[in-house]
Design a protein around this motif. Structure first.
Motif, mmCIF file in Angstrom:
data_model
loop_
_atom_site.group_PDB
_atom_site.id
_atom_site.type_symbol
_atom_site.label_atom_id
_atom_site.label_comp_id
_atom_site.label_asym_id
_atom_site.label_seq_id
_atom_site.Cartn_x
_atom_site.Cartn_y
_atom_site.Cartn_z
ATOM 1 N N VAL A 30 0.851 -1.152 0.098
ATOM 2 C CA VAL A 30 0.010 0.127 0.161
ATOM 3 C C VAL A 30 0.709 1.280 -0.155
ATOM 4 O O VAL A 30 1.940 1.296 0.714
ATOM 5 N N LYS A 32 0.184 5.288 -0.181
ATOM 6 C CA LYS A 32 -0.554 6.260 -0.088
ATOM 7 C C LYS A 32 -0.414 7.411 0.864
ATOM 8 O O LYS A 32 0.510 7.348 1.641
ATOM 9 N N TYR A 36 4.000 7.194 3.898
ATOM 10 C CA TYR A 36 4.560 6.644 5.168
ATOM 11 C C TYR A 36 6.097 7.210 5.371
ATOM 12 O O TYR A 36 6.769 6.751 5.910
ATOM 13 N N LEU A 77 -7.967 2.191 -3.243
ATOM 14 C CA LEU A 77 -8.794 1.715 -2.062
ATOM 15 C C LEU A 77 -9.992 2.527 -1.781
ATOM 16 O O LEU A 77 -10.739 1.866 -1.100
ATOM 17 N N ARG A 125 -17.196 0.540 7.607
ATOM 18 C CA ARG A 125 -16.300 1.596 7.049
ATOM 19 C C ARG A 125 -17.006 1.768 5.583
ATOM 20 O O ARG A 125 -17.866 2.421 5.240
ATOM 21 N N HIS A 151 -11.487 -5.452 4.273
ATOM 22 C CA HIS A 151 -10.741 -4.656 5.043
ATOM 23 C C HIS A 151 -11.162 -4.918 6.440
ATOM 24 O O HIS A 151 -12.270 -4.534 7.219
ATOM 25 N N SER A 181 -7.095 -7.007 4.148
ATOM 26 C CA SER A 181 -6.068 -6.293 4.802
ATOM 27 C C SER A 181 -6.036 -6.659 6.391
ATOM 28 O O SER A 181 -6.968 -7.106 6.919
ATOM 29 N N HIS A 182 -4.790 -6.216 6.913
ATOM 30 C CA HIS A 182 -4.754 -6.496 8.433
ATOM 31 C C HIS A 182 -4.591 -8.087 8.886
ATOM 32 O O HIS A 182 -5.346 -8.029 9.978
ATOM 33 N N ARG A 207 -2.795 -7.210 1.504
ATOM 34 C CA ARG A 207 -2.398 -5.653 1.271
ATOM 35 C C ARG A 207 -1.608 -5.277 2.562
ATOM 36 O O ARG A 207 -2.166 -5.471 3.677
ATOM 37 N N VAL A 208 -0.449 -4.676 2.474
ATOM 38 C CA VAL A 208 0.478 -4.236 3.654
ATOM 39 C C VAL A 208 0.750 -2.939 3.433
ATOM 40 O O VAL A 208 1.639 -2.776 2.436
ATOM 41 N N GLY A 209 0.724 -1.902 4.324
ATOM 42 C CA GLY A 209 1.380 -0.796 4.279
ATOM 43 C C GLY A 209 2.600 -0.515 5.536
ATOM 44 O O GLY A 209 3.582 -0.788 5.354
ATOM 45 N N THR A 210 1.768 -0.307 6.668
ATOM 46 C CA THR A 210 2.840 -0.021 7.560
ATOM 47 C C THR A 210 3.874 -1.065 8.127
ATOM 48 O O THR A 210 5.100 -0.792 8.231
HETATM 49 C C1 LIG Z 1 -4.584 2.246 4.201
HETATM 50 C C2 LIG Z 1 -4.989 0.743 4.065
HETATM 51 C C3 LIG Z 1 -4.288 -0.420 4.232
HETATM 52 C C4 LIG Z 1 -2.878 -0.395 4.871
HETATM 53 O O1 LIG Z 1 -2.894 -0.279 6.206
HETATM 54 P P1 LIG Z 1 -1.710 -0.316 7.126
HETATM 55 O O2 LIG Z 1 -2.090 -0.233 8.205
HETATM 56 O O3 LIG Z 1 -0.872 1.113 6.609
HETATM 57 O O4 LIG Z 1 -1.006 -1.664 6.729
HETATM 58 C C5 LIG Z 1 -4.715 -1.430 3.983
HETATM 59 N N1 LIG Z 1 -5.880 -1.840 3.213
HETATM 60 C C6 LIG Z 1 -6.806 -0.817 3.292
HETATM 61 C C7 LIG Z 1 -8.324 -0.951 2.664
HETATM 62 C C8 LIG Z 1 -6.318 0.782 3.460
HETATM 63 O O5 LIG Z 1 -7.140 1.812 3.268
#
Ligand SMILES: *Cc1c(COP(=O)(O)O)cnc(C)c1O
Length: 347
Positions: A30, A32, A36, A77, A125, A151, A181-182, A207-210
């Motif tokens: 991710v 956005k 980060y 997203l 959400r 999500h 996600s998560h 899906r991975v961001g942080t």
């Molecule tokens: C922002 C977002 C993520 C990434 O979240 P992190 O907590 O940064 O891993 C994953 N899925 C969705 C739908 C998001 O909006």
């Protein structure tokens, strides 16, 4: 160059990314917001080097900067909104559709837009309620259906069971990859096996961001340049607000202000009184008249002389401590989920 610098230990950074990519089924990085702390374009370049086929951005406006550095597919997203006339992405873009009316609008337009359909979770959400999923089926012929997106909340309690229940309901309507996600990697793998049963695991994408970009805090350091040093005597005034210096010492002008995220806090998710007390003690500007700055000078964090300016801060260093030289970089503690350094350096 003066400013706020984020420095990465290159070998360690690449090793961390490789570990997360290898352990996450069909990872979708991710990219956005403020990227980060690294910036959207820079992260897009990293994703390209990682060789992933798809990344996710938050909003349509972020597609452009990411596309400049990344050749693969890009998921948006934010939920698609049929009233948004500017939303005209190309064939490399997958839209997230979270309402039946929007799906119907896309399906009845000319062309075959690429679409992920979002299932509502306990987060409340975005997403189509599980009871309405059967209505989705009749519109999928009008789009290029790329899978289901789910999500999940960060709270671990009951998350796996929820993923199973929603995943099952969605796959009963239409086969396709599940984008989640998560969920930790091992739970993704277990979910895929569980939903697939005898036929073998279903396709899941994590899906991975942080956890990907910020998951190895010891592999990076942030510093800020000392821009000026002024000796002052007790009782003298300094700063926009003419604050009185409490003792002899130095007024330090250090790069890093509100535009970098210095002195800003995200609302704390801290639930307990103890966590909140810790949050207060570690730098809430509102907590006392004085606030501890995130800058370390001569071995410890120093007090702000006054609230940070836009791109620099005034910090007080008492006499007795060795003042830094102009141009020296000092450590600054930043939360990269909300902070924006001026540059990233990979050592
Ligand atoms: C922002 C977002 C993520 C990434 O979240 P992190 O907590 O940064 O891993 C994953 N899925 C969705 C739908 C998001 O909006």
């Amino acid at each position: 160059m003066a400013g706020v610098t984020l420095r990465l230990d290159g070998a360690r950074w690449r090793e961390h990314l490789r570990t997360v990519v290898a352990s996450t089924p069909e990872i979708v990085p991710v990219i956005k917001g403020h990227g980060y702390g690294y910036g959207l374009g820079w992260l897009a370049g990293q994703a390209a080097e990682l060789g992933v086929d798809t990344v996710a951005v938050g909003m349509t406006a972020e597609v452009g900067p990411v596309q400049e550095r990344f050749d693969g597919d890009i998921v948006v997203l934010y939920p698609f909104d049929r009233r948004d006339v500017r939303d005209d992405p190309d064939d490399r873009v997958l839209r997230t559709v979270s309402r039946l009316d929007d799906l119907r609008a896309l399906a009845t337009r000319p062309g075959e837009p690429r679409v992920l359909v979002e299932v509502a979770t306990s987060m409340r959400r975005h997403g189509i309620a599980v009871e309405e999923l059967t209505d989705v089926g009749e519109w999928l012929d009008g789009v290029r259906f790329e899978g289901w997106t789910i999500h999940l909340p960060l709270r671990a309690d009951g998350r796996q069971a929820e993923a199973r229940r929603l995943g099952r309901a969605a796959l009963d309507v239409a086969a396709g990859p599940l984008w989640l996600s998560h969920l930790p990697p091992e739970q993704l793998t277990r979910l895929a096996a569980n939903l697939g049963g005898e036929a073998g695991p279903v396709q899941v994408r994590g899906r991975v961001g942080t956890r990907l970009w910020l998951g190895d805090p010891d592999g990076r350091a942030t510093t800020a340049t000392v821009l000026d040093v002024h000796p002052v005597r007790r009782g003298e005034r300094a700063g926009y607000r003419g604050r009185v210096c409490r003792s002899d010492g130095y007024v330090l002008v250090i790069a890093g202000g509100t535009s970098h995220g210095v002195g800003l806090e995200a609302p704390t998710p801290a639930a307990s009184v103890r966590q909140r007390a810790t949050a207060l003690a570690t730098g809430s500007l509102a907590a006392t008249g004085r606030a501890l700055s995130p800058f370390t000078v001569a071995g410890r964090k120093r007090w702000f002389l006054e609230p940070p300016h836009m791109q620099s801060s005034l910090v007080f260093l008492p006499a007795g401590a060795r003042p830094p030289a102009v141009g020296e970089d000092v450590p600054v503690e930043l939360r990269l989920t909300i902070a924006t350094p001026d540059r990233v350096v990979v050592d």
